[in-house]
Design an enzyme around this catalytic site. Structure first.
Site, PDB file in Angstrom:
ATOM      1  N   LYS A  56       0.974 -13.381  10.014  1.00 19.90           N
ATOM      2  CA  LYS A  56       1.412 -11.828   9.716  1.00 19.90           C
ATOM      3  C   LYS A  56       2.650 -11.313   9.901  1.00 19.90           C
ATOM      4  O   LYS A  56       3.617 -11.867  10.983  1.00 19.90           O
ATOM      5  CB  LYS A  56      -0.048 -10.559  10.654  1.00 19.90           C
ATOM      6  CG  LYS A  56      -0.347  -9.794   9.348  1.00 19.90           C
ATOM      7  CD  LYS A  56      -1.710 -10.261   9.111  1.00 19.90           C
ATOM      8  CE  LYS A  56      -1.570  -8.896   7.083  1.00 19.90           C
ATOM      9  NZ  LYS A  56      -2.375  -9.409   6.735  1.00 19.90           N
ATOM     10  N   ASP A  93      -0.990  -8.011   1.321  1.00 17.10           N
ATOM     11  CA  ASP A  93      -1.950  -7.196   2.207  1.00 17.10           C
ATOM     12  C   ASP A  93      -1.354  -5.780   1.793  1.00 17.10           C
ATOM     13  O   ASP A  93      -1.765  -5.395   0.420  1.00 17.10           O
ATOM     14  CB  ASP A  93      -1.439  -7.401   3.305  1.00 17.10           C
ATOM     15  CG  ASP A  93      -2.768  -6.515   5.038  1.00 17.10           C
ATOM     16  OD1 ASP A  93      -3.678  -7.272   4.574  1.00 17.10           O
ATOM     17  OD2 ASP A  93      -2.186  -5.822   5.348  1.00 17.10           O
TER      18      ASP A  93
HETATM   19  P1  NDP Z   1      -3.775  -1.800  -0.818  1.00 14.84           P
HETATM   20  O1  NDP Z   1      -2.667  -1.657  -0.127  1.00 14.84           O
HETATM   21  O2  NDP Z   1      -4.235  -2.253  -1.794  1.00 14.84           O
HETATM   22  O3  NDP Z   1      -4.766  -0.555  -0.369  1.00 14.84           O
HETATM   23  C1  NDP Z   1      -5.121  -0.357   0.669  1.00 14.84           C
HETATM   24  C2  NDP Z   1      -6.191   1.193   0.142  1.00 14.84           C
HETATM   25  O4  NDP Z   1      -6.443   2.131   1.688  1.00 14.84           O
HETATM   26  C3  NDP Z   1      -5.319   2.483  -0.510  1.00 14.84           C
HETATM   27  O5  NDP Z   1      -6.625   2.799  -1.431  1.00 14.84           O
HETATM   28  C4  NDP Z   1      -5.351   3.379   0.676  1.00 14.84           C
HETATM   29  O6  NDP Z   1      -4.769   4.388  -0.127  1.00 14.84           O
HETATM   30  C5  NDP Z   1      -6.263   3.396   1.153  1.00 14.84           C
HETATM   31  N1  NDP Z   1      -6.109   3.793   2.905  1.00 14.84           N
HETATM   32  C6  NDP Z   1      -4.776   3.389   3.572  1.00 14.84           C
HETATM   33  N2  NDP Z   1      -4.554   3.685   4.966  1.00 14.84           N
HETATM   34  C7  NDP Z   1      -5.522   4.551   4.570  1.00 14.84           C
HETATM   35  C8  NDP Z   1      -6.144   5.792   5.830  1.00 14.84           C
HETATM   36  N3  NDP Z   1      -5.897   6.023   6.920  1.00 14.84           N
HETATM   37  N4  NDP Z   1      -7.335   6.212   5.501  1.00 14.84           N
HETATM   38  C9  NDP Z   1      -7.949   6.206   3.940  1.00 14.84           C
HETATM   39  N5  NDP Z   1      -7.706   5.680   3.156  1.00 14.84           N
HETATM   40  C10 NDP Z   1      -6.024   4.566   3.588  1.00 14.84           C
HETATM   41  O7  NDP Z   1      -4.909  -3.132   0.842  1.00 14.84           O
HETATM   42  P2  NDP Z   1      -5.990  -4.029   0.699  1.00 14.84           P
HETATM   43  O8  NDP Z   1      -6.631  -3.855   0.026  1.00 14.84           O
HETATM   44  O9  NDP Z   1      -5.633  -5.877  -0.039  1.00 14.84           O
HETATM   45  O10 NDP Z   1      -6.124  -4.452   1.854  1.00 14.84           O
HETATM   46  C11 NDP Z   1      -7.052  -2.921   2.973  1.00 14.84           C
HETATM   47  C12 NDP Z   1      -7.401  -3.163   4.080  1.00 14.84           C
HETATM   48  O11 NDP Z   1      -8.712  -4.889   3.943  1.00 14.84           O
HETATM   49  C13 NDP Z   1      -6.060  -3.999   5.244  1.00 14.84           C
HETATM   50  O12 NDP Z   1      -7.071  -3.354   6.057  1.00 14.84           O
HETATM   51  C14 NDP Z   1      -6.290  -5.131   4.846  1.00 14.84           C
HETATM   52  O13 NDP Z   1      -5.637  -5.701   6.260  1.00 14.84           O
HETATM   53  C15 NDP Z   1      -7.447  -6.147   4.946  1.00 14.84           C
HETATM   54  N6  NDP Z   1      -7.504  -7.335   3.993  1.00 14.84           N
HETATM   55  C16 NDP Z   1      -6.778  -7.188   2.532  1.00 14.84           C
HETATM   56  C17 NDP Z   1      -6.473  -8.303   1.596  1.00 14.84           C
HETATM   57  C18 NDP Z   1      -6.504  -8.988   0.645  1.00 14.84           C
HETATM   58  O14 NDP Z   1      -6.361 -10.098   0.180  1.00 14.84           O
HETATM   59  N7  NDP Z   1      -5.846  -8.033   0.306  1.00 14.84           N
HETATM   60  C19 NDP Z   1      -7.272  -9.706   3.083  1.00 14.84           C
HETATM   61  C20 NDP Z   1      -8.433  -9.804   4.451  1.00 14.84           C
HETATM   62  C21 NDP Z   1      -8.172  -8.595   4.065  1.00 14.84           C
HETATM   63  P3  NDP Z   1      -3.397   5.535  -0.029  1.00 14.84           P
HETATM   64  O15 NDP Z   1      -3.192   5.140  -1.828  1.00 14.84           O
HETATM   65  O16 NDP Z   1      -3.898   6.668  -0.785  1.00 14.84           O
HETATM   66  O17 NDP Z   1      -3.142   4.620   0.147  1.00 14.84           O
END
Ligand code: NDP
Length: 448
Positions: A129, A169
């Site tokens: 990572k 990510d």
């Molecule tokens: P994105 O950056 O696309 O989206 C993250 C989302 O979570 C946004 O809507 C963000 O809101 C919200 N968010 C972040 N912090 C908080 C918080 N403290 N409280 C509430 N909402 C929050 O990321 P991903 O969708 O790619 O990733 C999301 C999760 O999935 C992570 O844990 C990542 O490690 C995991 N993951 C991702 C993969 C991938 O392929 N992308 C694969 C496997 C796991 P805002 O717009 O306000 O920041």
């Protein structure tokens, strides 16, 4: 759960001494050790080969300076990292996260988890990572490009298409991957496969963007089938509105479920009759807008500046898809009181240990991220294969492979549940299934 085995306890205690401030990393290791203790108890070979000691020490951590020029012509400096945790199962593989909360501890926990997740896919990829405390929010395209170029100027020395293949990510989507990829190519020549999650015209895989969210719902479908149920008419709470959350929501809707909420780090929109995913797409996928600007004339739809887990919403299924440690004990109890019977993690480690305890005591179906969100890394690994073969599969072919691999992960969890009488404790089952594979590989290779 407790830690009773003397070997497990000794390794964990030593780790807490040498990594005292790395709370997220220690949390991930503790959960894992408690889960696999039952396996350690049955075979002294793990201790003889120092498997646990080797599993908790990253093979390599690279930390570097990232100086970059902002739009005002000033130099800003962030810290970049790559944690190459474990290559027993193949080249290092895992995303890059740009978010102000990124620390070495967060990346170590993510890379540790990634090692086991990747093993569950049955594809040859090790765990890694990376990322930076850089906050892309509110930055111009030009600033993002400058940052990515500088980040890759240093990172390129440590990665390669058969060595370490990062992807995206939180905060790293196609735009960032394209900039990172461009600098890698400039420095190293016309490589194809050094990053995954590329746009398809740069020979990224079709279906990679959707893969984590879709894979999560394929896993959910398997769980529902075991419980003799289907998604049709089920109400689904989703947190987040980023890549994972949005595509999970779309697949839920496609399969007849009702998405009753989505959120971002400030607000939640909810309606037990369903929310409008087109609006989420416009606000959060096609632009960097906020959930609080969701417009509706429907009086049933509510927007609150609260976490979705602090709101009472009647539902059948919850999919935490935002970030780590987003659900605490009280919030988990709220979900149980509101009728939720399935919790599947789309994010990495979104449930605190106390929340998982609540789910287990309520005897609901719970799937840990390392099993249920493996769809993203699965299609990333398929992108590596396509790049190596110099060809590009259709969306349909990728989706079929994704479904098969998610079913395979589900079956490994079911088998471990049966072998170790775990009931429906998929969290422990996923840890046991992946640990046994990696430990066996390590023993076969000697002191790798
Ligand atoms: P994105 O950056 O696309 O989206 C993250 C989302 O979570 C946004 O809507 C963000 O809101 C919200 N968010 C972040 N912090 C908080 C918080 N403290 N409280 C509430 N909402 C929050 O990321 P991903 O969708 O790619 O990733 C999301 C999760 O999935 C992570 O844990 C990542 O490690 C995991 N993951 C991702 C993969 C991938 O392929 N992308 C694969 C496997 C796991 P805002 O717009 O306000 O920041």
């Amino acid at each position: 759960m407790t830690m009773d085995n003397a070997y497990v306890k000794r390794v964990y205690n030593k780790l807490t001494e040498s990594n005292a401030h790395e709370t997220e990393f220690l949390q991930a290791v503790k959960e894992f050790f408690e889960a696999i203790e039952i396996v350690i108890d049955e075979d002294d070979n793990y201790e003889k080969h120092a498997i646990l000691e080797r599993l908790v020490e990253p093979e390599r951590i690279i930390s570097f300076q990232v100086p970059w020029l902002n739009d005002q012509g000033k130099i800003e400096v962030n810290r970049g990292y790559r944690v190459q945790f474990n290559s027993v199962n193949g080249p290092y593989k895992g995303g890059i996260r740009f978010h102000p909360t990124v620390t070495q501890s967060v990346l170590k926990f993510l890379a540790f988890e990634q090692t086991f997740k990747n093993s569950l896919t049955n594809l040859p990829i090790g765990g890694a990572k990376g990322g930076s405390d850089f906050d892309p929010k509110g930055r111009s395209d030009n600033e993002i490009m400058n940052f990515c170029y500088s980040f890759m100027t240093e990172l390129n020395k440590y990665i390669g298409s058969d060595y370490d293949v990062p992807s995206g990510d939180i905060g790293v989507g196609k735009r960032e991957i394209s900039f990172l990829y461009a600098m890698y190519k400039k420095l190293n020549g016309p490589h194809l496969g050094v990053l995954t999650g590329k746009p398809t015209d740069l020979f990224g895989s079709y279906g990679r963007t959707e893969a984590t969210g879709y894979g999560l719902i394929y896993f959910l479908n398997e769980m529902l089938a075991v419980a003799d149920q289907s998604l049709e008419g089920k109400k689904v709470i989703i947190s987040g509105s980023g890549n994972v959350a949005y595509y999970a929501a779309r697949k839920v809707q496609e399969l007849g479920g009702i998405v009753v909420s989505m959120s971002d780090s400030n607000s939640t929109v909810y309606n037990t009759n369903g929310i409008d995913l087109d609006q989420i797409e416009i606000l959060k996928i096609n632009s960097a807008n906020r959930i609080k600007n969701y417009h509706t004339s429907d009086k049933e739809t509510k927007i609150e500046e609260k976490s979705v887990w602090d709101i009472d919403i009647q539902a059948d299924i919850a999919l935490p898809c935002a970030t780590q440690n987003e659900i605490n004990e009280e919030q988990a109890k709220r979900l149980m009181n509101n009728g939720v019977k399935f919790v599947l993690e789309g994010a990495n480690m979104p449930s605190k240990p106390e929340a998982i305890k609540v789910f287990k005591e309520a005897d609901i179906y719970f799937a840990p991220g390392k099993a249920s969100n493996a769809g993203g890394v699965t299609v990333s690994a398929l992108e590596m294969s396509q790049n190596s073969m110099r060809l590009q599969w259709t969306t349909d072919k990728v989706d079929k492979e994704l479904k098969i691999i998610m079913q395979g992960i589900f079956e490994q969890c079911v088998k471990a549940c049966e072998d170790y009488n775990l009931g429906k404790d998929f969290a422990v089952a996923a840890d046991i299934a992946s640990f046994k594979k990696i430990a066996h590989q390590m023993i076969e290779m000697g002191m790798y």
